[in-house]
Design a protein around this motif. Sequence first.
Motif, PDB file in Angstrom:
ATOM      1  N   UNK A 138       0.826  -1.206   0.000  1.00 64.54           N
ATOM      2  CA  UNK A 138       0.000   0.000   0.000  1.00 64.54           C
ATOM      3  C   UNK A 138       0.863   1.260   0.000  1.00 64.54           C
ATOM      4  N   UNK A 139       2.089   1.177   0.532  1.00 69.12           N
ATOM      5  CA  UNK A 139       2.978   2.335   0.617  1.00 69.12           C
ATOM      6  C   UNK A 139       3.722   2.608  -0.682  1.00 69.12           C
ATOM      7  N   UNK A 140       3.742   1.636  -1.624  1.00 74.97           N
ATOM      8  CA  UNK A 140       4.444   1.859  -2.875  1.00 74.97           C
ATOM      9  C   UNK A 140       5.009   0.587  -3.459  1.00 74.97           C
ATOM     10  N   UNK A 141       5.952   0.745  -4.392  1.00 77.00           N
ATOM     11  CA  UNK A 141       6.587  -0.398  -5.040  1.00 77.00           C
ATOM     12  C   UNK A 141       8.022  -0.014  -5.385  1.00 77.00           C
ATOM     13  N   UNK A 142       8.922  -0.993  -5.346  1.00 75.93           N
ATOM     14  CA  UNK A 142      10.300  -0.731  -5.743  1.00 75.93           C
ATOM     15  C   UNK A 142      10.982  -2.024  -6.131  1.00 75.93           C
ATOM     16  N   UNK A 143      11.998  -1.884  -6.960  1.00 78.16           N
ATOM     17  CA  UNK A 143      12.890  -2.987  -7.295  1.00 78.16           C
ATOM     18  C   UNK A 143      14.290  -2.390  -7.379  1.00 78.16           C
ATOM     19  N   UNK A 144      15.217  -2.929  -6.583  1.00 84.42           N
ATOM     20  CA  UNK A 144      16.567  -2.385  -6.498  1.00 84.42           C
ATOM     21  C   UNK A 144      17.590  -3.499  -6.367  1.00 84.42           C
ATOM     22  N   UNK A 145      18.748  -3.271  -6.946  1.00 77.98           N
ATOM     23  CA  UNK A 145      19.948  -4.065  -6.695  1.00 77.98           C
ATOM     24  C   UNK A 145      20.973  -3.072  -6.169  1.00 77.98           C
ATOM     25  N   UNK A 146      21.589  -3.394  -5.042  1.00 81.91           N
ATOM     26  CA  UNK A 146      22.544  -2.472  -4.429  1.00 81.91           C
ATOM     27  C   UNK A 146      23.878  -3.186  -4.229  1.00 81.91           C
ATOM     28  N   UNK A 147      24.948  -2.497  -4.576  1.00 76.49           N
ATOM     29  CA  UNK A 147      26.305  -3.007  -4.352  1.00 76.49           C
ATOM     30  C   UNK A 147      27.150  -1.821  -3.915  1.00 76.49           C
ATOM     31  N   UNK A 148      27.816  -1.964  -2.795  1.00 70.92           N
ATOM     32  CA  UNK A 148      28.572  -0.844  -2.226  1.00 70.92           C
ATOM     33  C   UNK A 148      29.972  -1.308  -1.840  1.00 70.92           C
ATOM     34  N   UNK A 149      30.971  -0.554  -2.264  1.00 71.82           N
ATOM     35  CA  UNK A 149      32.342  -0.870  -1.892  1.00 71.82           C
ATOM     36  C   UNK A 149      32.616  -0.407  -0.469  1.00 71.82           C
ATOM     37  N   UNK A 150      32.278   0.837  -0.158  1.00 70.90           N
ATOM     38  CA  UNK A 150      32.445   1.383   1.191  1.00 70.90           C
ATOM     39  C   UNK A 150      31.687   2.696   1.270  1.00 70.90           C
ATOM     40  N   UNK A 151      31.284   3.085   2.492  1.00 65.27           N
ATOM     41  CA  UNK A 151      30.621   4.377   2.663  1.00 65.27           C
ATOM     42  C   UNK A 151      30.676   4.831   4.110  1.00 65.27           C
ATOM     43  N   UNK A 152      30.535   6.126   4.295  1.00 66.34           N
ATOM     44  CA  UNK A 152      30.322   6.730   5.607  1.00 66.34           C
ATOM     45  C   UNK A 152      29.137   7.678   5.428  1.00 66.34           C
ATOM     46  N   UNK A 153      28.271   7.740   6.436  1.00 65.22           N
ATOM     47  CA  UNK A 153      27.112   8.621   6.339  1.00 65.22           C
ATOM     48  C   UNK A 153      26.807   9.211   7.701  1.00 65.22           C
ATOM     49  N   UNK A 154      26.089  10.320   7.667  1.00 63.75           N
ATOM     50  CA  UNK A 154      25.646  10.980   8.892  1.00 63.75           C
ATOM     51  C   UNK A 154      24.258  11.532   8.640  1.00 63.75           C
ATOM     52  N   UNK A 155      23.403  11.456   9.662  1.00 60.85           N
ATOM     53  CA  UNK A 155      22.077  12.045   9.552  1.00 60.85           C
ATOM     54  C   UNK A 155      21.757  12.774  10.842  1.00 60.85           C
ATOM     55  N   UNK A 156      21.041  13.867  10.690  1.00 58.99           N
ATOM     56  CA  UNK A 156      20.595  14.666  11.834  1.00 58.99           C
ATOM     57  C   UNK A 156      19.223  15.215  11.470  1.00 58.99           C
ATOM     58  N   UNK A 157      18.200  14.769  12.183  1.00 54.23           N
ATOM     59  CA  UNK A 157      16.850  15.202  11.864  1.00 54.23           C
ATOM     60  C   UNK A 157      16.487  14.844  10.440  1.00 54.23           C
ATOM     61  N   UNK A 158      16.051  15.801   9.622  1.00 51.82           N
ATOM     62  CA  UNK A 158      15.598  15.497   8.261  1.00 51.82           C
ATOM     63  C   UNK A 158      16.716  15.409   7.215  1.00 51.82           C
ATOM     64  N   UNK A 159      17.963  15.703   7.577  1.00 52.06           N
ATOM     65  CA  UNK A 159      19.067  15.751   6.619  1.00 52.06           C
ATOM     66  C   UNK A 159      19.966  14.521   6.760  1.00 52.06           C
ATOM     67  N   UNK A 160      20.333  13.939   5.611  1.00 53.08           N
ATOM     68  CA  UNK A 160      21.264  12.810   5.587  1.00 53.08           C
ATOM     69  C   UNK A 160      22.283  13.045   4.489  1.00 53.08           C
ATOM     70  N   UNK A 161      23.568  12.858   4.800  1.00 53.89           N
ATOM     71  CA  UNK A 161      24.642  12.988   3.813  1.00 53.89           C
ATOM     72  C   UNK A 161      25.447  11.688   3.793  1.00 53.89           C
ATOM     73  N   UNK A 162      25.931  11.317   2.612  1.00 52.53           N
ATOM     74  CA  UNK A 162      26.666  10.058   2.459  1.00 52.53           C
ATOM     75  C   UNK A 162      27.835  10.264   1.510  1.00 52.53           C
ATOM     76  N   UNK A 163      28.976   9.704   1.862  1.00 52.85           N
ATOM     77  CA  UNK A 163      30.160   9.693   1.019  1.00 52.85           C
ATOM     78  C   UNK A 163      30.525   8.231   0.809  1.00 52.85           C
ATOM     79  N   UNK A 164      30.479   7.769  -0.437  1.00 53.49           N
ATOM     80  CA  UNK A 164      30.761   6.365  -0.686  1.00 53.49           C
ATOM     81  C   UNK A 164      30.892   6.065  -2.165  1.00 53.49           C
ATOM     82  N   UNK A 165      31.090   4.789  -2.457  1.00 54.02           N
ATOM     83  CA  UNK A 165      31.202   4.309  -3.821  1.00 54.02           C
ATOM     84  C   UNK A 165      30.257   3.128  -3.970  1.00 54.02           C
ATOM     85  N   UNK A 166      29.216   3.306  -4.808  1.00 47.78           N
ATOM     86  CA  UNK A 166      28.238   2.235  -4.974  1.00 47.78           C
ATOM     87  C   UNK A 166      27.751   2.168  -6.411  1.00 47.78           C
TER      88      UNK A 166
END
Length: 161
Positions: free
Chosen positions: A92-120
């Motif tokens: 009921x909330x939606x639909x998705x299809x994803x394949x994810x592959x990540x070498x490495x990442x760092x992320x930070x989130x505070x309240x509504x904001x999220x930032x990510x540095x990585x390779x995917x």
Amino acid sequence: MAVVTPRGAYVDVEDEDESGVTLSAGLGHVRAERGNIGVEVKGPNYGTRVVSSAEGDEFFAKAELASYSVTAGKVKTEAKLPSASAAAMYSEKGAEIFARAELASVSASAGPLKAKLGLSADTGVGVRDGSVEAKVLGTGITLGRTIGFSVGGSGFEFNLW
């Protein structure tokens, strides 16, 4: 009072109201909490989830080498080593299809904001929770309730409400 939950090698099977089963296995998992501060470290692990119910259907499979996270209130930091996952979902909330592959990442989130540095190389499309997302090889855009963009796995998101 602090709560520390260590686990060595483990296998968990959870039956969720007979609508689906979650299976996870790993070699190490430690979580420590005190008040609103938490630290979690996961070693090599694998997880899969299959759900079929009146609200929709979902399949998810994931494998990761290691991940680390620290949470303090609404601020969260996370680091991940190589991981891969695949998901298909319709509800009921939606639909998705994803394949994810990540070498490495760092992320930070505070309240509504999220930032990510990585390779995917995340690739897929989805509509969920009032947003539309599309990515090809880690580069894409999210529009709607969440606004965001990424290039090669690095980017930001902002939740409007």
